[in-house]
Design a protein around this motif. Structure first.
Motif, mmCIF file in Angstrom:
data_model
loop_
_atom_site.group_PDB
_atom_site.id
_atom_site.type_symbol
_atom_site.label_atom_id
_atom_site.label_comp_id
_atom_site.label_asym_id
_atom_site.label_seq_id
_atom_site.Cartn_x
_atom_site.Cartn_y
_atom_site.Cartn_z
ATOM 1 N N HIS A 120 0.835 -1.204 0.000
ATOM 2 C CA HIS A 120 0.000 0.000 0.000
ATOM 3 C C HIS A 120 0.871 1.256 0.000
ATOM 4 C CE1 HIS A 120 -3.607 -2.272 2.001
ATOM 5 N NE2 HIS A 120 -3.383 -2.663 0.754
ATOM 6 N N ARG A 121 1.898 1.265 0.817
ATOM 7 C CA ARG A 121 2.778 2.435 0.892
ATOM 8 C C ARG A 121 3.603 2.594 -0.381
ATOM 9 N NH1 ARG A 121 1.636 0.566 5.890
ATOM 10 N NH2 ARG A 121 1.537 2.093 7.602
ATOM 11 N N TRP A 122 4.022 1.485 -0.959
ATOM 12 C CA TRP A 122 4.781 1.527 -2.215
ATOM 13 C C TRP A 122 3.913 2.112 -3.321
ATOM 14 C CZ3 TRP A 122 4.163 -2.117 -6.514
ATOM 15 C CH2 TRP A 122 5.140 -1.955 -7.507
ATOM 16 N N ALA A 123 2.663 1.638 -3.431
ATOM 17 C CA ALA A 123 1.758 2.164 -4.460
ATOM 18 C C ALA A 123 1.486 3.644 -4.235
ATOM 19 C CB ALA A 123 0.452 1.366 -4.463
ATOM 20 N N ALA A 124 1.310 4.043 -2.977
ATOM 21 C CA ALA A 124 1.090 5.464 -2.677
ATOM 22 C C ALA A 124 2.290 6.299 -3.099
ATOM 23 C CB ALA A 124 0.810 5.649 -1.189
ATOM 24 N N SER A 125 3.504 5.782 -2.907
ATOM 25 C CA SER A 125 4.697 6.533 -3.293
ATOM 26 C C SER A 125 4.813 6.647 -4.811
ATOM 27 C CB SER A 125 5.951 5.882 -2.709
ATOM 28 O OG SER A 125 6.289 4.680 -3.380
ATOM 29 N N ILE A 126 4.395 5.620 -5.533
ATOM 30 C CA ILE A 126 4.396 5.687 -6.998
ATOM 31 C C ILE A 126 3.440 6.784 -7.470
ATOM 32 C CG2 ILE A 126 3.667 4.474 -9.097
ATOM 33 C CD1 ILE A 126 4.739 1.900 -7.795
ATOM 34 N N VAL A 127 2.240 6.800 -6.899
ATOM 35 C CA VAL A 127 1.253 7.805 -7.279
ATOM 36 C C VAL A 127 1.769 9.208 -6.971
ATOM 37 C CG1 VAL A 127 -1.057 8.692 -6.790
ATOM 38 C CG2 VAL A 127 -0.697 6.229 -7.030
ATOM 39 N N GLY A 128 2.442 9.363 -5.835
ATOM 40 C CA GLY A 128 2.876 10.690 -5.426
ATOM 41 C C GLY A 128 4.211 11.134 -5.988
#
Length: 245
Positions: A49-57
């Motif tokens: 979840h945190r990895w995907a959030a970092s990709i988006v951001g």
């Protein structure tokens, strides 16, 4: 499926996964992820979840190793998991329609919400099976998870990510996934890869049953005999042998 429903699914299954592992042995074996103890399964979800959030951001970053994840002490797992899901939803909502990096080229940020919602749902099943907890999923969410997985398998980039998926090419063989409600999915194996559509057409082999069980069979969380298999059993076996998720 819209962003609101995907976010709801993400949060519901993150919370349910957290509930399933509460009080469990962190080193307990996860039968459907045979190389992982429960702590790695939990770590993977919060990490993803945190990895995907970092990709988006912020853009792409290397795929993290689940064994490197640190979910903290078991009594803090629930808060840690829910925080990661919230970070992902916030990042996706902030990005709106801005294209972001994915394995399959730039796509709206909702791609990662959908990917993580369905990945979390399947891993919730892993946790439930490992601890003896109940597992349920809304029929609409299960159906979208099947469609999303077929979208991934149909993308030409997928075979470069996992060579086993290249074995799904064929010469027109067809498989049908037939839920108890709705038209289901007709999959065609072509020389160029997998193609699929919603249809009720006859197929060389058909897997029929509740949409929950079809999802879990398709993702190799339940054996094929949990649904009704008719037609060419060898074709069904080959498909399942090369689509482990």
């Amino acid at each position: 499926m819209d962003t609101t429903r995907l976010a709801e699914g993400l949060h519901d299954h993150t919370a349910a996964l957290a509930g399933a592992v509460t009080g469990a042995d962190p080193e307990a074996h996860v039968p459907t992820c045979p190389d992982w103890p429960l702590r790695v399964l939990v770590g993977h979800i919060g990490q993803a979840h945190r990895w995907a959030a970092s990709i988006v951001g912020s853009g792409p970053s290397p795929v993290p190793d689940p064994f490197d994840a640190d979910p903290g002490s078991p009594e803090k797992w629930s808060d840690w998991l829910l925080q990661g899901a919230a970070e992902l939803e916030d990042a996706v909502l902030a990005a709106g329609e801005t294209p972001v990096w994915t394995f399959f080229g730039p796509q709206p940020a909702q791609f990662w919400l959908r990917r993580m919602a369905h990945d979390t749902t399947v891993h919730h099943a892993d946790a439930a099976f490992a601890t003896g907890a109940a597992f349920e999923v809304g029929p609409d969410l299960a159906a979208d998870a099947i469609s999303e997985w077929l979208d991934i398998l149909a993308d030409p980039a997928t075979a470069t990510l996992n060579p086993a998926f290249a074995q799904l090419r064929g010469t027109g063989q067809t498989l049908r996934l037939a839920p108890e409600d709705g038209p289901g999915w007709l999959i065609t194996r072509t020389p160029d890869g997998v193609r699929w559509t919603h249809a009720t057409s006859p197929a060389d082999t058909t897997l029929a049953g509740p949409v929950r069980d079809l999802l879990l069979v398709l993702t190799r969380r339940l054996p094929a005999d949990r649904v009704r298999v008719t037609g060419d059993h060898t074709l069904a076996e080959h498909w399942l042998a090369h689509t482990a998720a």
